[in-house]
Design an enzyme around this catalytic site. Structure first.
Site, mmCIF file in Angstrom:
data_model
loop_
_atom_site.group_PDB
_atom_site.id
_atom_site.type_symbol
_atom_site.label_atom_id
_atom_site.label_comp_id
_atom_site.label_asym_id
_atom_site.label_seq_id
_atom_site.Cartn_x
_atom_site.Cartn_y
_atom_site.Cartn_z
ATOM 1 N N ASP A 211 -18.648 -10.278 -40.996
ATOM 2 C CA ASP A 211 -17.972 -11.407 -41.632
ATOM 3 C C ASP A 211 -18.435 -11.553 -43.081
ATOM 4 O O ASP A 211 -19.638 -11.484 -43.372
ATOM 5 C CB ASP A 211 -18.329 -12.688 -40.857
ATOM 6 C CG ASP A 211 -17.558 -13.888 -41.327
ATOM 7 O OD1 ASP A 211 -16.353 -13.942 -41.074
ATOM 8 O OD2 ASP A 211 -18.169 -14.767 -41.969
ATOM 9 N N GLU A 270 -28.921 4.973 -35.769
ATOM 10 C CA GLU A 270 -29.825 5.199 -34.627
ATOM 11 C C GLU A 270 -29.053 5.140 -33.303
ATOM 12 O O GLU A 270 -29.572 5.521 -32.262
ATOM 13 C CB GLU A 270 -30.920 4.129 -34.584
ATOM 14 C CG GLU A 270 -31.960 4.229 -35.686
ATOM 15 C CD GLU A 270 -32.995 3.105 -35.541
ATOM 16 O OE1 GLU A 270 -33.378 2.758 -34.401
ATOM 17 O OE2 GLU A 270 -33.386 2.557 -36.587
#
Ligand code: ISL
Length: 553
Positions: A211, A270
């Site tokens: 956002d 990751e």
């Protein structure tokens, strides 16, 4: 022609997101199962078969986190929990599992630039000037005359600075007073925020919609200069809102934000196969989309409000899209024609041309977001002032009616109370005009808009050129936008007639209508002539050895 589409289907491999179609769910308004008039996570689970039937690749869930709901969830008071009105973390885990079982990826909103003022971090920060979190938000002394430190404006009205009597300082809020901005210049804040994001990665989400991501880092506390060309059509940037009177030089989109995006990307890397799409609201949103998504070490994708305004003439649309292509380099755009912040597409653009817009959107290069109810052709709900709950609408009424009109509940069943959304009176009414558009009505009608979405999305999946191909645009002629998508020797021509009357244009002789396209893709290519009905669409294949086939005839 047979093509092995398995590698392009958009759902496999670490880059599934490239060209994917993401269905945005506004959970408050999707499906209520608890009987409180507010949608919930169980409701999303119950409707997953419907979502899968649309042939989309992923869902994006608007915020469902713990929140006082001043901005309906975009004011988060606990990043790691589900608000009780939506359910529990167990429901969320079940939702992820059930979506994955249907081949749907799950992306969630992360509102990182600000928290709720009820967040414990802010509660602590505002207590004194020397507590451990004193510098977690953007605090500043008043000017000598007591006025706010800068002229910055809040998007939802008034100064972006709010006086706090405990610290006798102002704090920054780019949105509501109840949405204080976090201080991303403080490394401890960045670490804490990355920890919150990791929490959801560990729970198995496939990505994030970020956002207001260009608001994370604020600039030097200097006044923004004025602007004299107030563009309309964007949240905040309107003549009735002083936010639109400034050049937003210092309050957002600071170069230092890139370092945060790089940290965030390193975290996502990751977890292979996860993705991110940043929401950008800026005077130069296309430039920021490019900057934020290029290089492979920032965001995967970015989107802006450029196709979410009133303008929809083909020259304008082509201008935005070609500019994006010329600037994005190795970045990746995401496009949308609707969301929970803007007037419903069917009321903003021409209601008679919804199939054209669907074909236009789904033939662009980039990933695509569809907003719940767009596939039904829902119109903007007309609400009285008394029915409004969006603070932006309440503040700016009547010049701007806010965002409630695009947030009313999904109509599932025409003859059920509240359209089958809830047994109780919903938080916003289901307009009578929406009942005839309910899912059960359109499901049963082969020619419905809903079935047109399903068919086009199914077709698009079989066309690698539409999912991942390069794009070139031809000049607009007689309101017809023509573009080409090419991928590994496949060349598709797309013609979109934005005129409310038929058009005939010269076209490459080699073009052959694509038999696989849905029947309502009703234009024709014959003997060097392209014929398009009013708001018609045509898609053709040109064979590889007709590389020289030209439209510039
Ligand atoms: O910056 C803008 C215009 O220059 C805005 O369009 C801005 O990008 C937009 O208002 C951000 O919206 C998002 O964050 C808000 C929330 O109310 C919206 O629903 C959300 O989409 C605050 O969290």
């Amino acid at each position: 022609m047979t093509t092995d589409t398995s590698q392009y289907l958009g759902r496999q491999g670490a880059d599934w997101w490239r060209g994917a179609v993401i269905y945005q769910i506004y959970p408050r308004s999707f499906q209520d199962t608890r009987g409180d008039g507010i949608g919930d996570l169980q409701g999303v689970i119950d409707r997953l078969d419907y979502i899968a039937s649309l042939n989309v690749d992923a869902i994006w869930l608007s915020p469902f986190f713990t929140s006082p709901m001043k901005d309906f969830g975009y004011d988060v008071s606990d990043y790691r929990d589900v608000d009780p009105m939506f359910g529990t973390l167990v429901d969320f885990d079940r939702l992820v599992e059930a979506a994955h079982a249907r081949g749907l990826k799950v992306t969630i909103d992360q509102v990182l630039s600000h928290t709720s003022d009820a967040h414990p971090w802010f509660q602590e920060s505002r207590e004194s000037r020397d507590n451990p979190r004193a510098d977690w938000y953007v605090w500043a002394d008043p000017r000598p005359d007591g006025a706010p430190p800068t002229n910055w404006q809040a998007i939802f009205g008034g100064s972006a600075w709010q006086w706090d009597t405990r610290r006798c300082q102002y704090y920054l809020h780019n949105f509501l007073v109840e949405q204080p901005d976090l201080n991303f210049r403080n490394p401890a804040v960045v670490e804490a925020i990355l920890g919150e994001v990791r929490f959801w990665l560990e729970r198995g989400v496939d990505g994030f919609r970020l956002d207001a991501v260009n608001f994370c880092t604020h600039g030097e506390l200097k006044d923004n200069p004025p602007r004299d060309d107030i563009r309309e059509g964007f949240i905040g940037v309107r003549p009735d809102n002083p936010y639109g009177y400034q050049q937003h030089i210092h309050d957002k989109t600071q170069p230092e934000n890139l370092a945060f995006l790089e940290r965030l990307r390193a975290l996502l890397d990751e977890y292979p196969g996860t993705t991110s799409v940043g929401e950008v609201g800026d005077d130069d949103s296309l430039g920021v989309m490019a900057e934020y998504s290029r290089g492979g070490n920032r965001l995967h994708m970015a989107y802006s409000f450029d196709l979410l305004g009133e303008r929809h003439d083909p020259e304008y649309l082509r201008g935005i899209l070609t500019e994006m292509e010329s600037r994005i380099e190795d970045g990746w755009p995401c496009w949308a024609l609707g969301n929970h912040d803007v007037t419903r597409l069917a009321s903003r653009w021409d209601a008679a041309a919804l199939r054209l817009y669907l074909a236009f959107l789904l033939t662009q290069r980039g990933s695509i977001c569809l907003y719940q109810g767009e596939e039904l052709g829902l119109t903007e709900a007309e609400l009285s002032f008394e029915q409004l709950v969006d603070p932006a609408g309440i503040t700016f009424w009547p010049a701007y009616k806010g965002r409630d009109g695009c947030r009313t509940p999904m109509p599932w069943q025409a003859d059920a109370p509240h359209g089958g959304f809830s047994r109780a009176a919903p938080w916003l009414p289901v307009p009578d005009a929406h009942l005839g558009l309910a899912v059960d009505q359109q499901d049963a009608a082969p020619d419905s808009l809903l079935n047109a979405y399903r068919a086009f999305l199914a077709f698009r999946r079989t066309q690698p050129a539409l999912v991942k191909g390069d794009i070139t645009y031809h000049p607009v002629r007689d309101e017809v936008l023509c573009l080409e998508r090419t991928h590994q020797g496949n060349r598709l021509l797309v013609a979109l007639n934005f005129a409310g009357e038929p058009r005939e244009l010269p076209a490459p002789r080699e073009a052959q209508s694509l038999a696989e396209a849905p029947a309502w893709v009703n234009g024709s290519w014959q003997d060097g002539t392209l014929r398009l009905p009013a708001y018609g669409i045509a898609i053709a294949r040109c064979t590889t050895d007709s590389e020289e086939a030209s439209w510039d005839v």
